[in-house]
Design an enzyme around this catalytic site. Structure first.
Site: not given
Ligand code: 5RP
Length: 295
Positions: A205
């Site tokens: 991710k």
């Molecule tokens: C941070 C993460 C969080 O799950 C992610 O950032 C959350 O999602 P968003 O940024 O879309 O609110 O993995 O490391």
């Protein structure tokens, strides 16, 4: 036990039908074991090859974030519009009914809270593989701080999770965490995503960035993008569309879904981009239509 005598004689061996190809739809994961592939097929839709993950793990460092004051109220109704739920064990156990059909990606690390300047200094494993198995999760997420103070510790946690995950057939999502003072540059994401994949993450991710197609090409496993801070719905759909066009295999979005004026409509519109190839414009029209029909 089946009877040994009096059975029909087997005769149809389907000699004209080729045995199934052992290839696998997800990039770089063809050599995984059957159980791992089965879980990956729940994380990623085998038809589109893509996934919509809903991240609601913010509370583990931020406390009650806007939109997540009550996870049971805001997240549970959106589950049916996404493929994967990503949260901590505390939030999943207390707020998500065990009857949901979603794949579950367990946020398995803890990090320093927002009160500490560098969140990487306090990182560690918050839920081990045994806890993950007990919760019947489909994947575990390990956050890594490449270039941060907690780099070595988080890489160690990733490697151990990959070892354990391979033992039990559980994929590991490597999450690239960008420290407050670090630039979200193409060079950084090229480096961080590649390191996480080389250390054995099954999927990674990261954030969308310029020349994202190069980040995707250089990462040997599927990439999903985080949403980041809340954007206008149109812009968030545009970002998702760009990421998919550049080769991302999905999104792992939080605030841009649960802080939307209509989270259910936003989840469905994102799904249209990710799974159906809808343009950002088509998806935004869909968002508005669903939002207006639910008023
Ligand atoms: C941070 C993460 C969080 O799950 C992610 O950032 C959350 O999602 P968003 O940024 O879309 O609110 O993995 O490391």
């Amino acid at each position: 036990m089946p009877d040994a005598i009096g059975n029909k004689v087997p005769k149809n061996y389907h000699l004209d039908v080729h045995a199934p190809e052992q290839g696998f739809f997800a990039k770089g994961l063809g050599n995984s074991d059957w159980g791992m592939k089965n879980r990956l097929s729940k994380l990623f839709n085998p038809e589109s090859g893509n996934t919509v993950m809903l991240a609601f793990d913010h509370g583990y460092i931020m406390g009650p974030t806007s939109g997540l004051e009550r996870v049971d109220v805001t997240i549970a109704p959106v589950c049916k519009y996404v493929d994967v739920l990503m949260g901590t064990r505390g939030a999943i156990r207390t707020c998500i009914p065990p009857t949901v059909n979603n794949a579950i990606c367990l946020r398995a690390t803890y990090d320093s809270s927002v009160l500490v300047d560098d969140m990487s200094v306090g990182t560690g494993i918050g839920a081990d593989m045994e806890a993950a198995i007990r919760m019947n999760v489909t994947a575990v997420a390990i956050q890594c701080f490449i270039g941060g103070a907690g780099e070595a510790r988080s890489m160690e946690d990733l490697c151990r999770a990959v070892d354990c995950g391979e033992r039990y057939g559980i994929p590991v999502l490597g999450v690239t965490a960008v420290g407050k003072n670090m630039a979200r540059s193409t060079e950084y994401f090229l480096l961080a995503t590649r390191i996480l994949a080389e250390l054995g993450a099954s999927f990674v991710k990261t954030y969308y960035c310029d020349h994202f197609e190069n980040v995707v090409a250089a990462c040997p496993v599927p990439i999903v993008i985080a949403g980041g801070k809340k954007l206008p719905e149109k812009d968030a759909l545009e970002m998702a569309w760009r990421a998919i066009s550049d080769g991302a295999r999905g999104v792992d979005m939080g605030r841009n879904i649960f802080q939307s004026e209509c989270p259910a409509a936003m989840a469905q519109a994102i799904g249209a981009v990710v799974h159906k190839g809808s343009s950002a414009k088509e998806a935004y029209e869909m968002y508005q239509e669903i939002k207006n029909s639910t008023k």
